[in-house]
Write a protein that holds these residues in place. Structure first.
Motif, PDB file in Angstrom:
ATOM      1  N   LEU A  98       0.811  -1.204   0.000  1.00  0.00           N
ATOM      2  CA  LEU A  98       0.000   0.000   0.000  1.00  0.00           C
ATOM      3  C   LEU A  98       0.847   1.256   0.000  1.00  0.00           C
ATOM      4  O   LEU A  98       0.481   2.260  -0.560  1.00  0.00           O
ATOM      5  N   ASP A  99       1.951   1.205   0.676  1.00  0.00           N
ATOM      6  CA  ASP A  99       2.920   2.289   0.641  1.00  0.00           C
ATOM      7  C   ASP A  99       4.293   1.630   0.643  1.00  0.00           C
ATOM      8  O   ASP A  99       4.386   0.413   0.607  1.00  0.00           O
ATOM      9  N   GLU A 100       5.331   2.412   0.665  1.00  0.00           N
ATOM     10  CA  GLU A 100       6.685   1.842   0.537  1.00  0.00           C
ATOM     11  C   GLU A 100       7.027   0.808   1.594  1.00  0.00           C
ATOM     12  O   GLU A 100       7.841  -0.075   1.379  1.00  0.00           O
ATOM     13  N   ASP A 101       6.404   0.918   2.765  1.00  0.00           N
ATOM     14  CA  ASP A 101       6.832   0.103   3.891  1.00  0.00           C
ATOM     15  C   ASP A 101       5.810  -0.922   4.363  1.00  0.00           C
ATOM     16  O   ASP A 101       6.027  -1.558   5.386  1.00  0.00           O
ATOM     17  N   THR A 102       4.696  -1.069   3.678  1.00  0.00           N
ATOM     18  CA  THR A 102       3.635  -1.894   4.236  1.00  0.00           C
ATOM     19  C   THR A 102       3.158  -2.990   3.290  1.00  0.00           C
ATOM     20  O   THR A 102       2.106  -2.844   2.662  1.00  0.00           O
TER      21      THR A 102
END
Length: 151
Positions: free
Chosen positions: A33-37
């Motif tokens: 969903l985002d860079e880290d998730t």
């Protein structure tokens, strides 16, 4: 045993997100969903169930407040109180990761859209991550005991 068409459920979910979901040989698809998730979706066609999971932290905080522990324990009882479909938090003993996951039964998937379930999962993920990121200082008695050990 209730069986549902997981392929149809997943196709509708992918269509709603504007994505074509790709699953590996183990039935796992990872959405970021985002860079880290990264969130893993695991489809188990043999019993028409599914799991959603993601790491919310690389490790447990060194110190946790009583309210943080109580919140995690309350979250762990939600599936029992709500009849399933409520995410819970666990600790992966091999990696040390704090993992949020939910098991989705065929009966739940037959009556609730995966988009709705995924949205609730993402909301819980953000809440748990924020709660675990709250700074908690070591209790004074711990610091006193710890400092005496090194004198």
């Amino acid at each position: 045993m209730l069986k549902i068409d997981l392929r149809k459920v997943l196709a509708e979910f992918g269509e709603a997100l504007g994505l074509e979901l790709a699953f590996d040989d183990n039935g796992v698809c990872v959405l970021t969903l985002d860079e880290d998730t990264p969130i893993a979706i695991r489809a188990m066609e043999e019993d028409s169930s599914m799991t959603l999971s993601c790491a919310v932290r690389e490790e447990l905080p060194q110190f946790m407040s009583l309210s943080q522990v109580e919140d995690l324990l309350a979250l762990a009882l939600d599936p029992m109180e709500q009849g399933g479909a409520s995410p819970v938090v666990g600790l992966d003993s091999a990696s040390g990761l704090v993992v949020l996951y939910v098991v989705l039964t065929p009966s739940l998937l037959a009556k609730t859209s995966l988009v709705e379930i995924f949205g609730a999962f993402e909301t819980t993920r953000k809440s748990v991550a924020a709660m675990l990121d709250e700074p908690v200082e070591a209790p004074p008695e711990f610091e006193d005991h710890f400092s005496k050990m090194w004198v």
